[in-house]
Design a protein around this motif. Structure first.
Motif, PDB file in Angstrom:
ATOM      1  N   GLU A 341       0.855  -1.182   0.000  1.00  0.00           N
ATOM      2  CA  GLU A 341       0.000   0.000   0.000  1.00  0.00           C
ATOM      3  C   GLU A 341       0.895   1.238   0.000  1.00  0.00           C
ATOM      4  O   GLU A 341       1.846   1.338   0.781  1.00  0.00           O
ATOM      5  CB  GLU A 341      -0.903   0.020   1.227  1.00  0.00           C
ATOM      6  CG  GLU A 341      -1.868   1.200   1.238  1.00  0.00           C
ATOM      7  CD  GLU A 341      -2.581   1.349   2.566  1.00  0.00           C
ATOM      8  OE1 GLU A 341      -3.808   1.216   2.603  1.00  0.00           O
ATOM      9  OE2 GLU A 341      -1.875   1.607   3.573  1.00  0.00           O
ATOM     10  N   ILE A 342       0.589   2.183  -0.872  1.00  0.00           N
ATOM     11  CA  ILE A 342       1.431   3.373  -1.012  1.00  0.00           C
ATOM     12  C   ILE A 342       1.484   4.175   0.284  1.00  0.00           C
ATOM     13  O   ILE A 342       2.555   4.612   0.719  1.00  0.00           O
ATOM     14  CB  ILE A 342       0.937   4.241  -2.181  1.00  0.00           C
ATOM     15  CG1 ILE A 342       1.181   3.506  -3.500  1.00  0.00           C
ATOM     16  CG2 ILE A 342       1.638   5.603  -2.183  1.00  0.00           C
ATOM     17  CD1 ILE A 342       0.682   4.236  -4.727  1.00  0.00           C
ATOM     18  N   ALA A 343       0.349   4.358   0.939  1.00  0.00           N
ATOM     19  CA  ALA A 343       0.320   5.140   2.180  1.00  0.00           C
ATOM     20  C   ALA A 343       1.217   4.507   3.241  1.00  0.00           C
ATOM     21  O   ALA A 343       1.987   5.202   3.911  1.00  0.00           O
ATOM     22  CB  ALA A 343      -1.114   5.256   2.696  1.00  0.00           C
ATOM     23  N   SER A 344       1.117   3.212   3.400  1.00  0.00           N
ATOM     24  CA  SER A 344       1.927   2.518   4.408  1.00  0.00           C
ATOM     25  C   SER A 344       3.408   2.618   4.078  1.00  0.00           C
ATOM     26  O   SER A 344       4.245   2.826   4.968  1.00  0.00           O
ATOM     27  CB  SER A 344       1.504   1.049   4.497  1.00  0.00           C
ATOM     28  OG  SER A 344       0.165   0.936   4.920  1.00  0.00           O
ATOM     29  N   LEU A 345       3.737   2.451   2.793  1.00  0.00           N
ATOM     30  CA  LEU A 345       5.133   2.540   2.382  1.00  0.00           C
ATOM     31  C   LEU A 345       5.676   3.942   2.627  1.00  0.00           C
ATOM     32  O   LEU A 345       6.783   4.109   3.170  1.00  0.00           O
ATOM     33  CB  LEU A 345       5.257   2.167   0.903  1.00  0.00           C
ATOM     34  CG  LEU A 345       6.656   2.275   0.299  1.00  0.00           C
ATOM     35  CD1 LEU A 345       7.644   1.366   1.010  1.00  0.00           C
ATOM     36  CD2 LEU A 345       6.605   1.949  -1.203  1.00  0.00           C
ATOM     37  N   ALA A 346       4.908   4.961   2.260  1.00  0.00           N
ATOM     38  CA  ALA A 346       5.359   6.341   2.458  1.00  0.00           C
ATOM     39  C   ALA A 346       5.587   6.638   3.937  1.00  0.00           C
ATOM     40  O   ALA A 346       6.601   7.242   4.317  1.00  0.00           O
ATOM     41  CB  ALA A 346       4.337   7.312   1.867  1.00  0.00           C
ATOM     42  N   GLU A 347       4.654   6.212   4.785  1.00  0.00           N
ATOM     43  CA  GLU A 347       4.787   6.462   6.219  1.00  0.00           C
ATOM     44  C   GLU A 347       5.974   5.708   6.796  1.00  0.00           C
ATOM     45  O   GLU A 347       6.689   6.212   7.674  1.00  0.00           O
ATOM     46  CB  GLU A 347       3.495   6.059   6.935  1.00  0.00           C
ATOM     47  CG  GLU A 347       3.440   6.516   8.389  1.00  0.00           C
ATOM     48  CD  GLU A 347       3.671   8.009   8.548  1.00  0.00           C
ATOM     49  OE1 GLU A 347       4.462   8.389   9.454  1.00  0.00           O
ATOM     50  OE2 GLU A 347       3.095   8.803   7.771  1.00  0.00           O
ATOM     51  N   GLN A 348       6.207   4.503   6.304  1.00  0.00           N
ATOM     52  CA  GLN A 348       7.350   3.704   6.769  1.00  0.00           C
ATOM     53  C   GLN A 348       8.663   4.409   6.435  1.00  0.00           C
ATOM     54  O   GLN A 348       9.580   4.480   7.267  1.00  0.00           O
ATOM     55  CB  GLN A 348       7.298   2.340   6.085  1.00  0.00           C
ATOM     56  CG  GLN A 348       8.533   1.477   6.268  1.00  0.00           C
ATOM     57  CD  GLN A 348       8.477   0.238   5.382  1.00  0.00           C
ATOM     58  OE1 GLN A 348       7.464  -0.449   5.312  1.00  0.00           O
ATOM     59  NE2 GLN A 348       9.547  -0.033   4.675  1.00  0.00           N
ATOM     60  N   ILE A 349       8.753   4.939   5.225  1.00  0.00           N
ATOM     61  CA  ILE A 349       9.968   5.645   4.807  1.00  0.00           C
ATOM     62  C   ILE A 349      10.177   6.898   5.649  1.00  0.00           C
ATOM     63  O   ILE A 349      11.281   7.155   6.154  1.00  0.00           O
ATOM     64  CB  ILE A 349       9.879   6.019   3.312  1.00  0.00           C
ATOM     65  CG1 ILE A 349       9.858   4.757   2.454  1.00  0.00           C
ATOM     66  CG2 ILE A 349      11.053   6.910   2.910  1.00  0.00           C
ATOM     67  CD1 ILE A 349       9.532   5.017   0.991  1.00  0.00           C
TER      68      ILE A 349
END
Length: 356
Positions: A341-349
């Motif tokens: 999921e893009i949102a999860s990936l962005a927040e993880q980064i």
């Protein structure tokens, strides 16, 4: 003034480091005539790995011996920097031809009473690795149905051996990049990258020809480009010194929407292992792709920026923390697909960058 590296122990010029074929890590290395071992870290950020590799080679490939050796008593170490492996020069100004130079050459030399032990160990290590790589197949033409069967059954060694004794079989394997089965197609991408790595010294012209054919297939609007750019990425990842300049060819496909996912996948794979290759090509030009209509493009761009550790673009990534779109990637080392999921990936980064 730039100068050719010399061994810090004997003063002799040293040859450019290369893939020896029996290293422990994915770092190029070499040997001075005086017996010193040197390992190249092109980024300057992997000195620990370079030191470990140099010690591993100096001790004849015996990890259990390497970690028992005492500095100054059993071995000496030295570092030459800033080193540019592309031109094999020490560059005091730290900039060359518009590139930042931050690499190092890490040297290790065993004491005289241990030198013979290390050399004997290396001879044995070379023999074992060469026997592992020795083709066991008889030269014959590989037919496409058999190639499909070998890839589907994950029989990489047989494929590798058949390509080693009959290089034309690489072309047969390349045809599987157009296969409708996505899993088989991506496994072929992985296998072609691995074959390029293993056979680069034996078949340099054939591997170079493969890279050119893949790029031509992508550039030719009359040809199918399925898997071609992704395979180029795997080959560059496996052989960065030989094919690193082709990163700019991959970047050239980004303006075209139909090629973006493939080109970004290739760039992500390269950035994971050799971020310096992308940093010198102006990676900030990727930022507009964070707003692309295709979620695969947005997601893969995030992965590239994460691999490059470009913390200065955190503000550009923040809006994607609300993007609930998903995209799928193939992870070659694990031979599996994964949905992110893009949102999860962005927040993880962003979370990781805040911590560092």
């Amino acid at each position: 003034m730039n100068r050719t590296p010399r061994c810090p122990f004997c003063g002799q010029p040293v040859a450019p480091p290369r893939n020896l074929g029996y290293q422990f890590a994915d770092l190029d290395a070499g040997f001075c005539k005086c017996g010193a071992v040197y390992v190249s870290d092109v980024t300057g950020f992997n000195r620990g790995a370079a030191f470990a590799e140099a010690l591993f080679l100096a001790s004849g490939g015996r990890p259990e011996l390497a970690w028992e050796l005492l500095p100054e008593e059993d071995f000496r170490e030295a570092v030459l920097e800033p080193y540019d492996q592309i031109t094999h020069q020490l560059v005091p100004e730290r900039h060359l031809e518009g590139r930042k130079v931050s690499g190092v050459l890490y040297f290790v030399k065993l004491s005289e009473d241990l030198k013979d032990l290390g050399e004997k160990g290396l001879e044995e290590l070379r023999r074992i690795r060469q026997e592992r790589k020795r083709p066991r197949a008889k030269p014959r033409k590989l037919r496409r149905p058999e190639a499909e069967k070998l890839v589907a059954e994950k029989r990489f060694q047989e494929l590798r051996d058949l390509c080693a004794v009959q290089p034309l079989n690489i072309r047969t394997l390349q045809k599987l990049l157009y296969h409708p089965d996505r899993e088989l197609r991506f496994r072929t991408i992985k296998y072609l990258g691995d074959i390029a790595r293993d056979l680069a010294e034996e078949l340099p012209e054939d591997i170079a020809d493969l890279v050119k054919r893949l790029l031509y297939a992508s550039a030719d609007s009359a040809a199918s480009a399925w898997g071609a750019l992704e395979t180029v990425g795997e080959i560059i990842r496996a052989l960065p010194q030989r094919f690193g300049l082709y990163v700019r060819n991959l970047m050239a496909f980004l303006p075209y929407p139909e090629f973006r996912p493939a080109a970004l996948f290739a760039l992500w794979r390269i950035a994971e292992a050799h971020p310096e290759l992308l940093r010198r090509e102006g990676p900030l030009r990727l930022l507009p792709l964070l707003r692309d209509q295709d979620p695969r493009v947005r997601g893969l761009t995030l992965l590239v920026l994460e691999a490059l550790d470009l913390k200065e673009v955190a503000g550009e990534i923040t809006p994607l923390s609300e993007d609930k779109s998903c995209f799928e990637i193939y992870r070659p080392e694990e031979d599996r697909f994964e949905t992110l999921e893009i949102a999860s990936l962005a927040e993880q980064i962003l979370t990781r960058w805040r911590k560092t």
